[in-house]
Scaffold this active site. Structure first.
Site, PDB file in Angstrom:
ATOM      1  N   TYR A  10      -4.369   5.350  -2.234  1.00 45.36           N
ATOM      2  CA  TYR A  10      -4.655   4.309  -3.230  1.00 45.36           C
ATOM      3  C   TYR A  10      -3.902   3.060  -2.795  1.00 45.36           C
ATOM      4  O   TYR A  10      -3.564   2.907  -1.617  1.00 45.36           O
ATOM      5  CB  TYR A  10      -4.211   4.865  -4.608  1.00 45.36           C
ATOM      6  CG  TYR A  10      -4.552   4.035  -5.800  1.00 45.36           C
ATOM      7  CD1 TYR A  10      -5.854   3.618  -6.064  1.00 45.36           C
ATOM      8  CD2 TYR A  10      -3.556   3.663  -6.714  1.00 45.36           C
ATOM      9  CE1 TYR A  10      -6.142   2.856  -7.186  1.00 45.36           C
ATOM     10  CE2 TYR A  10      -3.847   2.903  -7.837  1.00 45.36           C
ATOM     11  CZ  TYR A  10      -5.146   2.501  -8.065  1.00 45.36           C
ATOM     12  OH  TYR A  10      -5.429   1.742  -9.174  1.00 45.36           O
ATOM     13  N   LYS A  22     -10.924   5.055  -6.896  1.00 43.83           N
ATOM     14  CA  LYS A  22     -10.717   5.124  -8.352  1.00 43.83           C
ATOM     15  C   LYS A  22     -11.184   6.485  -8.875  1.00 43.83           C
ATOM     16  O   LYS A  22     -10.575   7.063  -9.763  1.00 43.83           O
ATOM     17  CB  LYS A  22     -11.459   3.990  -9.059  1.00 43.83           C
ATOM     18  CG  LYS A  22     -10.910   2.600  -8.729  1.00 43.83           C
ATOM     19  CD  LYS A  22      -9.671   2.227  -9.533  1.00 43.83           C
ATOM     20  CE  LYS A  22      -9.033   0.949  -9.017  1.00 43.83           C
ATOM     21  NZ  LYS A  22      -7.873   0.489  -9.783  1.00 43.83           N
TER      22      LYS A  22
HETATM   23  O1  LIG Z   1      -6.646  -0.984  -7.578  1.00 44.06           O
HETATM   24  C1  LIG Z   1      -5.486  -1.213  -7.936  1.00 44.06           C
HETATM   25  O2  LIG Z   1      -4.492  -0.870  -7.303  1.00 44.06           O
HETATM   26  C2  LIG Z   1      -5.216  -1.905  -9.239  1.00 44.06           C
HETATM   27  C3  LIG Z   1      -6.170  -2.949  -9.601  1.00 44.06           C
HETATM   28  O3  LIG Z   1      -7.389  -2.461 -10.044  1.00 44.06           O
HETATM   29  C4  LIG Z   1      -6.320  -4.037  -8.589  1.00 44.06           C
HETATM   30  O4  LIG Z   1      -7.442  -4.549  -8.453  1.00 44.06           O
HETATM   31  O5  LIG Z   1      -5.316  -4.401  -7.967  1.00 44.06           O
HETATM   32 MG   LIG Z   2      -9.018  -3.536  -9.372  1.00 51.81          MG
END
Ligand SMILES: O=C(O)C[C@H](O)C(=O)O
Ligand SMILES: [Mg+2]
Ligand SMILES: NC(=O)c1ccc[n+]([C@@H]2O[C@H](COP(=O)([O-])OP(=O)(O)OC[C@H]3O[C@@H](n4cnc5c(N)ncnc54)[C@H](O)[C@@H]3O)[C@@H](O)[C@H]2O)c1
Length: 595
Positions: A111, A183
């Protein structure tokens, strides 16, 4: 259907044997069903695997041990990310189990921030497609593409992105598919959403990123972004097709650009259960972190002065949540509450004279010009001098803009400044938490958009830095909406989700602990958030699921029972005809069998 449930029929299949129509190498190549070296002897015989595997039968723990050694052999975060992607393509259960066993370590790999690197590199490191690719040049292809993902009851959550504002790294075109996938992985890890019941989508409408337009390896539509009516019609056709094909699925919009994110959300919110993570997820998680910090500072939210630096999709989403909370706590109108929030963007403080250039979401925050006469409202330092905020939030994508001067100015006026640099990935954060800590002699209360290690205080104690990322809240909200089959996602559901998260902040018990729960605990946190959302859905009469237990303990049990865990389930051999009733179709990327 889940077996042995005291609740009877449950919508998610999470335990018990599962039907399998595949044999031999097709079974080994189906990531959702493949167990690799862990196929037990009986299944090797029954499913035609004899001779296709080495003789030793491993446990999943042994497989995790081996995979972790392989993971560690990759030297760079991106190398590790690529390894994990290939593991997911081979054996989904092992992939999730490996992450679950090393959650804190692997979260930043799969992530934010490493996923950002993978997205930037998408077309160059592409090997195998995953997800659903819809292209504006072929709107007639939408329905047939969605049809490949199975019958109407099969999909619970659709995450879609048009790739225009990925994290803070801007337009990544078709590479946006990877944020939809990431996600959904978080939904599964953190809220037990069944991985075969999710659908990641990229809506390819072109790209305005010159690097991609000039890259002969770019895989998306190589033309400038299409906007206006044709764009709107394409999005509308997609949303309508999703509704038709998967009437109960919850639609999560991710990383759309500033001109579209809020507009699309506002258009579909009155009609269906949908969610914009950057607007609503970020707003809710940030408000929860503020609530936790207020518990330490002993201030009331109704008295707060807030500066938001970077009033785009996320910034105005946060502004709205905080404004609504101030209004509710103080009894003031929303207009009155708005006065306590100062939004700063590229041209400085948002002013009424700029109205023609502001987005509808920014409009309510425009201040009368005369309030700012004679003040350099383009300088964050001067804004801080003027407003004396309790809270400073960064969603600007501009790194290092919370300078020592700005931070120390803030600390002159309030005993415990709340400073949240939220711009992802890490390199875009408005400040480093260690600097914030040093510049304020440890008085700062902070949370960051991407993970940071704890800070050591002068006394040798550890101060945890909470990750203020929407990933702490969106999985629980989604789980609640999916299990209740909520017709709509309402502001009241978001309020109750935020409160449920804030109530679980470790800082409530220990001021040196994080302002938000650690990722390690997020699955349990999600149960509580989902519970709050479900109860609110019932209260508002928006639950299409009618068998929801009313007693709290039973409700929790009902939720937990429907959460998917990465464990190998026994396979039951069925014919292709039998399986097709529940199958996603062998052409689908997730394999064919579910039970
Ligand atoms: O995706 C992420 O880490 C959080 C958020 O949705 C973002 O766009 O930064
Ligand atoms: Mg985002
Ligand atoms: N932590 C989280 O959960 C979370 C959630 C969503 C977004 N974010 C991060 O927030 C950032 C913004 O995302 P977004 O979707 O709102 O993008 P966006 O493009 O909609 O908003 C960014 C805003 O910052 C403004 N800006 C740019 N330069 C500026 C400057 N020098 N001074 C003041 N304002 C400036 C832009 O004009 C724009 O309005 C990204 O880095 C994203 O990763 C974090």
């Amino acid at each position: 259907m889940a077996k042995n449930s005291k609740f009877g029929h449950l919508p998610l299949s999470t335990s018990g044997p599962q039907d399998c129509a595949l044999t031999g190498s097709s079974l080994l190549q189906t990531p959702y069903l493949n167990k690799g070296s862990a196929f037990p002897q009986e299944e090797r015989e029954e499913f035609g695997l004899t001779g296709l595997l080495p003789s030793r039968v491993n446990t999943i723990e042994e497989q995790v041990k081996r995979a972790y050694v392989q993971y560690n052999a990759r030297r760079t975060p991106l190398g590790k990310n690529i390894f994990m992607t290939s593991m997911k393509e081979q054996n989904e259960t092992l992939y999730y189990r490996l992450i679950q066993d090393h959650l804190k370590e692997m979260f930043p790999i799969i992530y934010t921030p490493t996923e950002g690197e993978a997205i930037q590199d998408y077309s160059r490191s592409f090997r195998k497609p995953e997800g659903c690719f819809l292209t504006i040049s072929d709107p007639d292809g939408i329905e047939p593409a969605l049809d490949k993902w199975g019958p109407s009851d099969d999909i619970d959550i659709i995450v879609c992105s048009d790739g225009e504002q990925i994290l803070g790294i801007g337009d990544q075109g078709v590479g946006g598919i990877l944020i939809s996938i990431a996600k959904l992985v978080i939904y599964t890890l953190c809220a037990g959403i069944h991985p075969s019941r999710t659908l990641p989508v990229v809506l390819d409408v072109g790209t305005d990123n010159p690097d991609l337009l000039n890259d002969d390896l770019y895989l998306g539509l190589q033309r400038p972004r299409i906007r206006g009516e044709e764009y709107d019609a394409f999005i509308d056709r997609f949303v309508r097709a999703c509704r038709k094909r998967y009437p109960k699925a919850y639609i999560h919009f991710e990383d759309f650009g500033l001109p579209n994110a809020r507009r699309i959300l506002d258009k579909y919110t009155p009609e269906m259960a949908c969610f914009n993570d950057d607007v609503q997820g970020t707003g809710c998680v940030t408000l929860a972190a503020i609530y936790a910090a207020l518990n330490i500072t002993k201030l009331n939210i109704k008295d707060l002065r807030v500066v938001i630096f970077g009033a785009g999709t996320a910034g105005t989403g946060i502004a709205d949540q905080v404004r609504d909370a101030i209004a509710v706590e103080s009894g003031k109108s929303k207009e009155e509450a708005t006065k306590q929030i100062c939004c700063v963007d590229k041209p400085g403080v948002l002013l009424e004279s700029m109205k023609d250039d502001l987005t509808p979401a920014q409009h309510p925050y425009a201040k009368p010009d005369k309030e700012w006469e004679g003040i350099n409202h383009k300088s964050l330092l001067d804004v801080v001098k003027q407003v004396k905020p309790h809270v400073l939030i960064g969603t600007s994508t501009k790194p290092k803009t919370f300078t020592k001067e700005v931070v120390q100015e803030m600390a002159k006026h309030v005993p415990r400044p709340l400073i949240f640099p939220l711009s992802n990935p890490t390199k875009l954060h408005e400040a480093d938490p260690k600097d914030l800590f040093d510049w304020t002699d440890g008085k700062v209360l902070t949370a960051t958009g991407s993970p940071f290690p704890p800070i050591e205080t002068k006394e040798g104690k550890k101060r945890e830095i909470a990750e203020c990322n929407n990933s702490t809240i969106f999985p629980g909200i989604g789980l609640g909406a999916v299990l209740s089959k909520a017709k709509l996602l309402t502001p009241e559901m978001l309020v109750t989700a935020t409160k449920a998260l804030a109530a679980q902040a470790p800082a409530l018990k220990d001021p040196d602990a994080g302002l938000l729960p650690d990722v390690q605990d997020v699955r349990e946190i999600s149960v509580n958030i989902a519970k709050a959302v479900i109860k609110q859905a019932v209260k508002e009469g928006l639950n299409q699921e009618k068998e929801i237990p009313s007693e709290d303990g039973e409700l929790e049990e009902w939720i937990r029972e429907q959460m998917w865990d990465p464990v190998y389930r026994p396979l039951t051999k069925v014919s292709r005809e039998e399986a097709s009733r529940v199958a996603k179709g062998e052409a689908g990327s997730k394999g064919s069998a579910k039970s």
